[in-house]
Design an enzyme around this catalytic site. Structure first.
Site, PDB file in Angstrom:
ATOM      1  N   LYS A 188      -9.346  10.900  -9.459  1.00 26.28           N
ATOM      2  CA  LYS A 188     -10.060  11.114 -10.720  1.00 26.28           C
ATOM      3  C   LYS A 188      -9.767   9.980 -11.732  1.00 26.28           C
ATOM      4  O   LYS A 188      -9.026   9.053 -11.423  1.00 26.28           O
ATOM      5  CB  LYS A 188      -9.705  12.486 -11.288  1.00 26.28           C
ATOM      6  CG  LYS A 188      -9.915  13.642 -10.293  1.00 26.28           C
ATOM      7  CD  LYS A 188     -11.386  13.907  -9.971  1.00 26.28           C
ATOM      8  CE  LYS A 188     -11.600  14.779  -8.751  1.00 26.28           C
ATOM      9  NZ  LYS A 188     -11.358  16.194  -8.895  1.00 26.28           N
TER      10      LYS A 188
HETATM   11  C1  LIG Z   1     -11.423  17.579  -8.277  1.00 31.23           C
HETATM   12  C2  LIG Z   1     -12.338  18.650  -8.731  1.00 31.23           C
HETATM   13  C3  LIG Z   1     -11.905  19.943  -9.042  1.00 31.23           C
HETATM   14  C4  LIG Z   1     -10.529  20.444  -8.716  1.00 31.23           C
HETATM   15  O1  LIG Z   1      -9.523  19.721  -9.203  1.00 31.23           O
HETATM   16  P1  LIG Z   1      -8.055  19.813  -8.540  1.00 31.23           P
HETATM   17  O2  LIG Z   1      -7.202  19.145  -9.561  1.00 31.23           O
HETATM   18  O3  LIG Z   1      -8.129  19.070  -7.235  1.00 31.23           O
HETATM   19  O4  LIG Z   1      -7.728  21.246  -8.364  1.00 31.23           O
HETATM   20  C5  LIG Z   1     -12.815  20.836  -9.577  1.00 31.23           C
HETATM   21  N1  LIG Z   1     -14.089  20.497  -9.784  1.00 31.23           N
HETATM   22  C6  LIG Z   1     -14.561  19.280  -9.481  1.00 31.23           C
HETATM   23  C7  LIG Z   1     -15.994  18.957  -9.753  1.00 31.23           C
HETATM   24  C8  LIG Z   1     -13.709  18.323  -8.928  1.00 31.23           C
HETATM   25  O5  LIG Z   1     -14.182  17.111  -8.577  1.00 31.23           O
END
Ligand SMILES: *Cc1c(COP(=O)(O)O)cnc(C)c1O
Length: 379
Positions: A188
């Protein structure tokens, strides 16, 4: 192998974590509140609550808004499964709103139609979870206008979008939503290894989020039933969870947050380079508002079978990916009654979608390799 996404962790990040290990509390110290404050400031939101994943943030967001058994929640079928699972954790029902093929986000026209039908059948959702796919904001102003007459809560799943803007304000400022959540997973915008956060402008939702993220336990006398027994006293007043972020993770997150604008600028430069280099090919390229956080650079193959292109790129050492398999087509969701054909735009997007590598450390040389191979295959 060139991965589709990768973290950028530097000396300052490492030093920040080592400092916590050597000199500070590993959890429940100063790092989490410091990170929360910095995040709230960056997003221009009143409050931030750091938790141990984006998934936990989604769960806590639903709990804070009172999503419960018998409630309905709507989200986008083109997202990671966590965007829908969070409603199920609360015992609520889930449904989807199809996407717009241009933005790949929830389509405001389809939302308007679905709201009208649901209002007629008395089956309106309690909350809608919009997803800023690939980092490009949804049409929040329209979504807010459509839902507010019905009193529907809005959660922004901004897992892709931290560092992006909408109407000249940072995504996460909650101008048109009750709560925004984000994720600090390594692919991210910024990372804390694992981690996530909620943002809100509501003191009440902030209080509820803290409660559910920490066992449902309060030390605030105003929230307690009856008098306090003394300075040691706490009460459990709801069923919460241990979704705390550790100080190690928060120190990494804080250090990364200092670099977010550089990371996003690098992602934007890479996206622009792709769009320039690929524009003559039989591809549908992502729209570029100039405000995206560019978590993903996702193209659609308009004239070639996806599997063949995917396999050839993989064999050339290029870590392409597909985002996403529509949630309603997952076996777990099919078992709840969802089926092929229900969300046709999401399904046809999925058939053609291909995610190309994009991350701050991607070199021009590696990007040129991706472009050259894709051009060869498609010509
Ligand atoms: C990465 C992601 C999540 C979940 O995040 P985590 O930190 O991996 O639990 C939720 N929604 C979207 C759209 C994502 O890309």
């Amino acid at each position: 192998m060139i991965p589709y996404g990768k973290h950028s962790v530097g000396e300052a990040d490492i030093a920040a974590v080592v400092d916590v290990l050597q000199n500070q509390f590993l959890t429940q110290g100063e790092q989490v509140p410091k990170f929360e404050q910095a995040l709230a400031n960056y997003c221009q939101a009143e409050f931030a609550v750091a938790v141990n994943s984006g998934t936990s943030a989604l769960h806590v967001a639903c709990l804070a808004l009172g999503v419960d058994e018998g409630d309905m929640v709507w989200t986008s079928p083109i997202s990671f499964v966590a965007s829908a699972n969070c409603a199920l954790y609360c015992g609520a029902d889930i449904d989807f709103v199809d996407i717009s093929p241009q933005s790949r986000n929830i389509c405001p026209d389809k939302l308007a139609q679905k709201l009208q039908a649901a209002a007629a059948q008395n089956s309106l959702p309690k909350a809608i979870i919009v997803v800023h796919y690939a980092g490009e904001s949804c049409d929040m102003e329209t979504i807010k206008r459509l839902t507010q007459a019905y009193g529907i809560c809005i959660i922004e799943d901004a897992s892709h979008a931290l560092g992006g803007q909408y109407q000249d304000k940072p995504i996460g400022c909650c101008a048109y939503s009750d709560i925004a959540i984000t994720s600090f997973h390594p692919v991210k915008s910024i990372t804390s290894a694992e981690g996530g956060a909620l943002l809100t402008n509501s003191a009440h939702l902030h209080e509820q989020a803290v409660l559910f993220a920490k066992h449902g336990i309060t030390r605030n006398a105003q929230q307690m039933e009856g008098p306090s027994d003394g300075p040691w006293y706490y009460q459990q007043i709801a069923l919460g969870y241990n979704y705390r972020l550790s100080d190690l993770h928060a120190a990494l997150g804080f250090s990364q947050l200092q670099q977010i604008d550089t990371f996003i600028a690098q992602r934007r430069a890479i996206a622009q380079r792709y769009s320039q280099a690929l524009k003559g090919l039989p591809l549908q390229l992502p729209v570029d508002s100039g405000n995206s956080a560019w978590h993903l650079y996702s193209v659609q193959l308009t004239a070639h079978p996806r599997t063949a292109v995917f396999t050839q790129l993989q064999q050339a050492g290029i870590g392409v990916n597909v985002h996403y398999i529509p949630i309603h087509l997952q076996p777990y969701y099919r078992a709840m009654g969802f089926s092929v054909g229900q969300f046709p735009e999401a399904e046809s997007f999925y058939q053609q979608a291909l995610t190309l590598p994009i991350f701050p450390g991607l070199t021009e040389h590696d990007q040129d390799t991706v472009i050259a191979h894709l051009t060869d295959i498609l010509r």
